[in-house]
Design an enzyme around this catalytic site. Structure first.
Site, PDB file in Angstrom:
ATOM      1  N   HIS A   1       0.826  -1.216   0.000  1.00  0.00           N
ATOM      2  CA  HIS A   1       0.000   0.000   0.000  1.00  0.00           C
ATOM      3  C   HIS A   1       0.859   1.265   0.000  1.00  0.00           C
ATOM      4  O   HIS A   1       0.429   2.312   0.479  1.00  0.00           O
ATOM      5  CB  HIS A   1      -0.960   0.001   1.215  1.00  0.00           C
ATOM      6  CG  HIS A   1      -2.051  -1.020   1.099  1.00  0.00           C
ATOM      7  ND1 HIS A   1      -2.843  -1.418   2.160  1.00  0.00           N
ATOM      8  CD2 HIS A   1      -2.510  -1.719   0.026  1.00  0.00           C
ATOM      9  CE1 HIS A   1      -3.718  -2.330   1.747  1.00  0.00           C
ATOM     10  NE2 HIS A   1      -3.529  -2.526   0.462  1.00  0.00           N
TER      11      HIS A   1
ATOM     12  N   CYS B   1       3.373  21.780  -3.359  1.00  0.00           N
ATOM     13  CA  CYS B   1       4.622  21.510  -4.083  1.00  0.00           C
ATOM     14  C   CYS B   1       5.492  22.778  -4.094  1.00  0.00           C
ATOM     15  O   CYS B   1       4.984  23.871  -4.373  1.00  0.00           O
ATOM     16  CB  CYS B   1       4.272  21.095  -5.516  1.00  0.00           C
ATOM     17  SG  CYS B   1       5.696  20.871  -6.578  1.00  0.00           S
TER      18      CYS B   1
ATOM     19  N   GLY C   1      -1.358 -10.119  11.968  1.00  0.00           N
ATOM     20  CA  GLY C   1      -1.963  -8.837  12.353  1.00  0.00           C
ATOM     21  C   GLY C   1      -2.750  -8.134  11.266  1.00  0.00           C
ATOM     22  O   GLY C   1      -2.707  -6.910  11.185  1.00  0.00           O
TER      23      GLY C   1
END
Ligand code: OAD
Length: 254
Positions: free
Chosen positions: A127, A156, A196
């Site tokens: 992820h 940015c 987990g």
């Protein structure tokens, strides 16, 4: 002896350790639960992040684009907690198992970088991560340390557009390299250790099933049962920080 909340027996630990040491090509899939002992909240369940924030508002790409400020309030909290977190016994045991030649790779759904901090070398960040921030407009990349989160959302430094974390939002595809590598690891491993995770978010949740279809036994570590539990060959019921040191002891003595 295991602690009162744990339900695994020494015999199960012994059998699971024997399974891992027999074939030595273990792939590990980890989720938020492995980092709970490092002070990182899980997403689901009591006290989880999704009790405080609505995932469809803050962690879905459509929610992020609609209201980046709202997403960034949650993201800032997560990034600040992760900045303080240190690997716990569970991360360290997996790093040791890699050094021993038992673990070949870790596929993690976590964005916290704690496996790498513990010394694990082959880590697939399924992820993505929150250490890197990317400009939505010009794709410039910045490290989280370079960017001031005092005023949200961050912008940015080159084109002043909004920055996003290099983490995967709901509604987005898994980064191609991570997907290809993780699938191939699941197909090639000799056993899969699942630690987990609530095992409900796809496509990560399918990886242990892919491994099982290719003949790998599934060993699950979790204090609670999950949709994977009925398919697991071994369910070591307890916390990662308690069970993994026991499993490591079993590997060392086998
Ligand atoms: P979840 O929060 O869904 O699940 C955490 C799991 O850890 C649960 O099954 C708990 O029972 C277990 N757990 C709690 N404490 C533990 C401990 N000390 N040791 C071991 N296990 C423990 O987290 P994930 O499964 O990682 O995605 O969630 C998957 C994805 O959903 C995340 O990567 C994130 C989330 O929404 C995105 O944001 C795209």
């Amino acid at each position: 002896m295991s602690s009162p909340g744990s339900k695994f027996s020494p015999d199960e630990i012994k059998k699971a350790a024997a399974e891992l040491s027999k074939r030595k090509e273990t792939v590990v899939l980890t989720g938020a639960g492995i980092s709970v002992a490092s002070g990182v909240k899980p997403f689901r369940g009591k006290g989880g992040l999704w009790e405080k924030y609505d995932p469809y508002e803050v962690a879905h790409i459509d929610g992020f684009k609609k209201d980046p400020y709202k997403s960034w309030v949650a993201l800032k909290e997560i990034i600040e907690v992760l900045g303080q977190a240190e690997p716990n016994a569970a991360h360290l045991c997996l790093a040791k198992m890699e050094q021993m030649g038992i673990v070949r790779s870790i596929i993690t759904q976590n964005v916290d970088g704690l496996h790498q901090a513990a010394g694990s070398k082959v880590v697939i960040e399924f992820h993505g991560n929150t250490r890197k921030l990317i400009c939505l407009e010009c794709s410039s990349a910045f490290s989280d340390e370079e960017i001031d989160l005092g005023s949200l959302p961050p912008h940015c430094s080159y084109c002043h557009s909004i920055l996003r974390p290099a983490a995967v939002f709901f509604g987005e595809a898994i980064p191609r390299d991570a997907m290809v590598q993780a699938r191939s690891e699941a197909e090639q491993c000799s056993s899969v250790l699942v630690v987990g995770t609530s095992a409900i978010v796809e496509p990560a949740a399918s990886l242990p099933f892919i491994a099982k279809r290719h003949g790998a036994p599934v060993i699950e570590i979790n204090p609670e049962s999950s949709p994977l539990t009925s398919e697991a060959d071994y369910f070591l019921q307890g916390s990662a920080e308690e069970v993994l040191p026991r499993l490591l002891e079993g590997l060392i003595s086998s």
